[in-house]
Design an enzyme around this catalytic site. Structure first.
Site, mmCIF file in Angstrom:
data_model
loop_
_atom_site.group_PDB
_atom_site.id
_atom_site.type_symbol
_atom_site.label_atom_id
_atom_site.label_comp_id
_atom_site.label_asym_id
_atom_site.label_seq_id
_atom_site.Cartn_x
_atom_site.Cartn_y
_atom_site.Cartn_z
ATOM 1 N N ASP A 1 -1.308 -1.052 -3.821
ATOM 2 C CA ASP A 1 -2.618 -0.858 -3.196
ATOM 3 C C ASP A 1 -2.810 0.588 -2.756
ATOM 4 O O ASP A 1 -1.917 1.192 -2.141
ATOM 5 C CB ASP A 1 -2.716 -1.800 -1.983
ATOM 6 C CG ASP A 1 -4.104 -1.878 -1.392
ATOM 7 O OD1 ASP A 1 -5.086 -1.772 -2.150
ATOM 8 O OD2 ASP A 1 -4.206 -2.064 -0.159
ATOM 9 N N HIS A 2 -3.979 1.157 -3.047
ATOM 10 C CA HIS A 2 -4.370 2.495 -2.585
ATOM 11 C C HIS A 2 -3.371 3.583 -2.944
ATOM 12 O O HIS A 2 -3.071 4.456 -2.116
ATOM 13 C CB HIS A 2 -4.621 2.480 -1.071
ATOM 14 C CG HIS A 2 -5.923 1.865 -0.681
ATOM 15 N ND1 HIS A 2 -7.146 2.396 -1.028
ATOM 16 C CD2 HIS A 2 -6.192 0.729 0.011
ATOM 17 C CE1 HIS A 2 -8.112 1.619 -0.554
ATOM 18 N NE2 HIS A 2 -7.562 0.601 0.067
ATOM 19 N N SER B 1 -10.929 -7.674 6.835
ATOM 20 C CA SER B 1 -10.547 -8.137 8.178
ATOM 21 C C SER B 1 -11.675 -7.991 9.178
ATOM 22 O O SER B 1 -11.722 -8.721 10.177
ATOM 23 C CB SER B 1 -9.318 -7.369 8.672
ATOM 24 O OG SER B 1 -8.183 -7.668 7.889
ATOM 25 N N SER C 1 0.827 -1.201 0.000
ATOM 26 C CA SER C 1 0.000 0.000 0.000
ATOM 27 C C SER C 1 0.866 1.257 0.000
ATOM 28 O O SER C 1 2.050 1.233 0.333
ATOM 29 C CB SER C 1 -0.907 0.017 1.233
ATOM 30 O OG SER C 1 -0.140 0.265 2.394
#
Length: 280
Positions: free
Chosen positions: A83-84, A208, A50
């Protein structure tokens, strides 16, 4: 097993009605553990780095190259994903390091600005043969605030995919990032409506916080790529704390970090079985 693209993992999962597990890497031990868990499961896996992890390391290059090398050495198909990312410059750097996909996150912008920025990044990535994920309907929790109330509208999602040309879409369906308790309620009816409206694979962020039986139900309803990060961090930290409590004399990080790595590997094996299960 050579490094594969994310499309080579997500595409077959979509066609088979299975989930594709995507797990976040913070340190090289996470990459090693995730691959070990996938090898034990005999399943492909996606390693994600990320933008927040890049900030932690100060740059993408070192952890990115290390993660790509771990993927190259795996005995199962492994993809490496950014990611992101919120900056096109970081996306370009990932392409140069051999990442097979990127998630460009313009979800905090208004719709028109999101479309414009994402379409430009998608065009650049596609010219390099790289798969692109984007987000519509901002999933909460990125900055520590749980905002599970956001929802992605199916019609807007279909229009967004058509306008941007992205290969996968992260959708807001009741989850939130950074949850350490499994209390998120996935809107399965919305997932099914999104699956019917959107022609590309759907991605679940904030997994999660989802009760584990619901992960399998969410995949059955139409989600394909399942991102998991915080759950592994909990397992990693708990194992290290336990090892140090049991062995207070230990000062060699290789010994207590190894305990964390082994715990993460076990969780990856177990979670891959959940997201790849077909409900009866």
């Amino acid at each position: 097993m050579p490094l594969v693209t994310t499309a080579e993992i997500v595409g077959p999962a979509l066609r088979g009605g299975l989930g594709a597990g995507a797990f976040n890497v913070i340190q090289i031990e996470h990459a090693q553990a995730i691959v070990a868990g996938a090898e034990a499961a005999g399943a492909p896996v996606i390693l994600q780095i990320s933008e927040n992890a890049v900030r932690y390391h100060g740059a993408l290059a070192a952890i990115g190259r290390a993660t790509v090398e771990v993927a190259h050495a795996a005995r199962v198909p492994v993809a490496v994903h950014l990611d992101h990312a919120t900056e096109p410059g970081l996306v370009r750097e990932a392409l140069g390091l051999g990442f097979g996909s990127v998630m460009f996150d313009a979800s905090a912008r208004d719709y028109d600005a999101n479309v414009a920025a994402t379409a430009a990044v998608a065009a650049d990535c596609h010219a390099a043969g790289v798969w692109v994920e984007a987000e519509l309907g901002e999933v909460g929790g990125k900055n520590g605030v749980h905002s599970p109330g956001a929802r992605t509208d199916p019609a807007e999602a279909a229009a967004y995919v058509a306008a941007t040309g992205v290969d996968a879409l992260a959708v807001a369906v009741g989850t939130s990032h950074a949850m350490v308790v499994k209390e998120a309620v996935v809107d399965l009816e919305l997932v099914a409506a999104l699956r019917a409206a959107v022609p590309v694979p759907l991605v679940l962020h904030g997994s999660s916080g989802v009760p584990e039986a619901d992960l399998t139900r969410a995949v059955a309803a139409g989600l394909t790529k399942v991102n998991i990060a915080t759950h592994l961090n909990v397992a990693y930290t708990r194992a290290i704390r336990g090892h140090l409590a049991d062995h207070p004399e230990v000062v060699d990080p290789r010994r207590y970090v190894a305990a964390g790595r082994e715990a993460v590997a076990r969780e990856v094996t177990r979670l891959l079985a959940l997201v790849r299960a077909v409900p009866r």
